[in-house]
Write an enzyme that holds these catalytic residues in place. Structure first.
Site, PDB file in Angstrom:
ATOM      1  N   SER A 230       0.099  11.298   0.917  1.00  0.00           N
ATOM      2  CA  SER A 230      -0.288  10.817   2.238  1.00  0.00           C
ATOM      3  C   SER A 230      -1.775  11.072   2.514  1.00  0.00           C
ATOM      4  CB  SER A 230       0.622  11.439   3.278  1.00  0.00           C
ATOM      5  OG  SER A 230       0.659  10.588   4.391  1.00  0.00           O
ATOM      6  N   LYS A 234      -4.858   9.974   0.051  1.00  0.00           N
ATOM      7  CA  LYS A 234      -6.124   9.305   0.338  1.00  0.00           C
ATOM      8  C   LYS A 234      -7.225  10.133  -0.340  1.00  0.00           C
ATOM      9  CE  LYS A 234      -4.308   8.585   5.067  1.00  0.00           C
ATOM     10  NZ  LYS A 234      -3.435   7.477   5.085  1.00  0.00           N
ATOM     11  N   TRP A 321       5.133   2.127   7.357  1.00  0.00           N
ATOM     12  CA  TRP A 321       3.858   2.571   7.935  1.00  0.00           C
ATOM     13  C   TRP A 321       2.757   2.596   6.863  1.00  0.00           C
ATOM     14  CZ3 TRP A 321       1.807   3.275  12.528  1.00  0.00           C
ATOM     15  CH2 TRP A 321       0.851   4.264  12.767  1.00  0.00           C
ATOM     16  N   HIS A 372       9.056   8.928   3.923  1.00  0.00           N
ATOM     17  CA  HIS A 372       7.690   9.381   3.616  1.00  0.00           C
ATOM     18  C   HIS A 372       7.730  10.845   3.165  1.00  0.00           C
ATOM     19  CE1 HIS A 372       3.338   9.395   4.191  1.00  0.00           C
ATOM     20  NE2 HIS A 372       3.437  10.511   4.895  1.00  0.00           N
TER      21      HIS A 372
HETATM   22  C1  GTR Z   1       0.336  10.039   9.413  1.00  0.00           C
HETATM   23  C2  GTR Z   1      -0.869   9.147   9.182  1.00  0.00           C
HETATM   24  C3  GTR Z   1      -0.808   8.640   7.789  1.00  0.00           C
HETATM   25  C4  GTR Z   1      -0.574   9.734   6.793  1.00  0.00           C
HETATM   26  C5  GTR Z   1       0.437  10.753   7.273  1.00  0.00           C
HETATM   27  C6  GTR Z   1       0.517  12.040   6.447  1.00  0.00           C
HETATM   28  O1  GTR Z   1       0.467  10.462  10.703  1.00  0.00           O
HETATM   29  O2  GTR Z   1      -0.823   8.107  10.100  1.00  0.00           O
HETATM   30  O3  GTR Z   1      -2.001   7.922   7.488  1.00  0.00           O
HETATM   31  O4  GTR Z   1      -1.740  10.345   6.451  1.00  0.00           O
HETATM   32  O5  GTR Z   1       0.209  11.134   8.560  1.00  0.00           O
HETATM   33  O6  GTR Z   1      -0.500  12.551   5.995  1.00  0.00           O
HETATM   34  O7  GTR Z   1       1.634  12.524   6.263  1.00  0.00           O
END
Ligand code: GTR
Length: 389
Positions: A230, A234, A321, A372
Site C-alpha cells: 500500500s 508506493k 480502491w 486490502h
Molecule cells: C489508504 C490510502 C491508500 C493506501 C492505504 C494504505 O487510506 O488511501 O492510498 O495507501 O491507505 O496504505 O493502507
C-alpha cells in the site's frame, strides 16, 4: 460538481469526493508516451533510454510527484547486535542493526531487523520490507507472528528477510512528518515545492539499508528485493526507481500513486490522496488534483524506471480502491521500455483471473481473493517469483 456535493461542502466545510468503481465510466485517456522525450525524440534502444529519457522521467517524478531525493550525507555508522544463532529453533540468525546517518552535525537512526538462514553457505538474497504497519509485525523475538512479514516462511525458503519501520524516517502524520529525516538532515527540502516529503523520506531510508547490506558479508547485496504494501508499496516503487542497486521490486496493493494508472480515475484519485495524506507527496503534486491528464507522467513510467529489473505487483479482489485493472495496465504500458532491453514481460494480454498468479515471467502479477492486505499467499508468490532470478 453536483448540487448535493456542493451543499455538503457548504454544510460541513469539507470537500466531498466521489469514487468511480464502474469500468464503463472510466474516461477516455491517452498515456504520456514513455519512449518520447520532452523534445520529441523517439527512444529506440536501451542506451538512449538510459542517457536521455530515463533521467528526464526520473526528474519529472521528482518535480511533480514524490519530490527530490537527496543522496548526500556526511557519514553513516552501523551498530550491530548479533545473536548466538538460536533463533527460530536454530534455523536463523538474528541481526539488529542501528544505522545512524549524519549530515551537518545532525543525525537520524534507522533500526533494522534482519534474519538470515543459519544454514546459508554463501551470501543470500534478502527481502527488505518497508514496514508501514505496527512494529509488532516484524517482532524480532518471534513471540508475535504476522502474515505481513512471515519471517519463518521466508527463512525456510532460503532467503534472508529484513524490515525497517517508516516512523524512523518520517512519522506517518501530516502534522509531524517533518520531525524525522526532513528537519534533521534535509530541512532545505521543506522549503521547496518539489521537496521530498514522507514517502520520499521512507524511500531514502530503504537506500540507507541498502548501504548497510553492501557491508554485510552474509547478504548478497546484488539480490535485494524491496517490498512494500500500500503506502509502503508506493514507496518500494519509488525506492527501486531511484536506487538501481535494488535487484527487484514488490509493490503490494499500492494503488493510487503506486502501481495504478492515475488517468483511469478509478477508485482513489489524486485529489483524494492529497487531501487525506498531504504529507506524502511534494507540494507540486497538489496541482494535479482533479487534473490527472495534465500530469507529465503516469504510473507506467514509474515502473519503466525500474527496467530492466523484475517487478511484482499485486492487488486484492475486494480492493477496488487500489484499482486492480489499472495496476495490470500500468505494467503492460511499461513493457516497451523492457523491450528496449530485449525483455518480454511475460504478462498475458488481459488481466488474469482472481487467484491466478502470473509468476513465471519478468513482471509478476496477481489479484488475490480478498481484502486490502499482504498475506502468506502474497509472500508465497513473491518467493516463487524471486527464485527465478
Ligand atoms: C489508504 C490510502 C491508500 C493506501 C492505504 C494504505 O487510506 O488511501 O492510498 O495507501 O491507505 O496504505 O493502507
Amino acid at each position: 460538481m453536483n448540487r448535493i456535493a456542493l451543499f455538503l461542502i457548504l454544510l460541513t466545510g469539507y470537500p466531498v469526493f466521489s469514487q468511480n468503481y464502474d469500468e464503463a465510466k472510466v474516461p477516455h485517456y491517452t498515456l504520456p508516451d514513455v519512449l518520447k522525450t520532452t523534445s520529441g525524440k523517439i527512444i529506440r534502444n536501451d542506451e538512449k533510454w538510459e542517457k536521455l529519457r530515463r533521467p528526464e522521467v526520473l526528474k519529472l517524478f521528482e518535480d511533480h510527484v514524490y519530490g527530490q531525493m537527496p543522496t548526500d550525507y556526511d557519514s553513516i555508522r552501523y551498530a550491530l547486535t548479533e545473536d548466538d544463532g538460536a533463533d527460530m529453533a536454530g534455523k536463523a540468525i538474528l541481526k539488529q542493526v542501528g544505522i545512524t546517518v549524519f549530515r551537518k552535525g545532525n543525525s537520524v537512526q534507522i533500526n533494522v531487523v534482519l534474519f538470515i538462514p543459519a544454514q546459508a553457505k554463501k551470501p543470500v538474497p534478502v527481502f527488505l520490507l518497508i514496514n508501514n504497519r505496527g512494529k509488532e509485525n516484524t517482532d524480532p523475538t518471534r513471540t508475535k507472528k504476522s502474515e505481513f512479514w512471515p519471517a519463518e516462511m521466508v527463512i525456510d525458503s532460503g532467503f534472508a528477510i529484513a524490515a525497517f519501520h517508516v516512523s524512523d524516517l518520517a512519522p506517518d502524520n501530516k502534522d509531524t512528518y517533518m520531525t524525522g529525516v526532513l528537519q534533521k538532515l534535509y530541512s532545505e527540502q521543506l522549503k521547496k515545492e518539489n521537496g521530498m516529503k514522507a514517502i520520499g523520506a521512507w524511500a531514502w531510508g530503504a537506500s540507507r539499508v541498502m548501504d548497510y547490506f553492501e557491508t554485510d558479508k552474509d547478504i548478497d547485496a546484488k539480490k535485494v528485493i524491496v517490498v512494500g504494501h500500500s503506502r509502503g508499496g508506493k514507496t518500494s516503487l519509488w525506492a527501486a526507481a531511484q536506487d538501481r542497486r535494488f535487484a527487484a521490486c514488490v509493490t503490494n496493493c499500492s494503488g493510487n500513486t503506486g502501481a495504478a494508472l492515475a488517468r483511469r480515475q478509478f477508485g482513489e484519485r489524486i485529489s483524494r490522496i492529497n487531501a487525506t495524506f498531504p504529507h506524502w507527496f511534494s507540494n507540486n503534486y497538489k496541482k494535479y488534483n482533479d487534473k490527472e491528464n495534465a500530469l507529465p507522467v503516469d504510473q507506467h513510467m514509474l515502473i519503466a524506471l525500474i527496467a530492466p529489473r523484475p517487478v511484482y505487483a499485486t492487488n486484492a479482489s475486494k480492493d477496488l480502491w487500489a484499482d486492480p485493472r489499472g495496476t495490470f495496465l500500468a505494467l503492460k504500458a511499461a513493457e516497451p521500455v523492457y523491450e528496449l532491453y530485449k525483455i518480454q514481460s511475460g504478462l498475458p494480454k488481459d488481466p488474469p483471473g482472481i487467484d491466478k498468479p502470473v509468476i513465471d515471467s519478468h513482471f509478476g502479477y496477481h489479484n488475490r481473493e480478498g481484502e486490502h492486505n499482504m498475506t502468506d499467499y502474497d509472500w508465497g508468490n513473491f518467493i516463487r517469483f524471486a527464485r527465478k532470478f
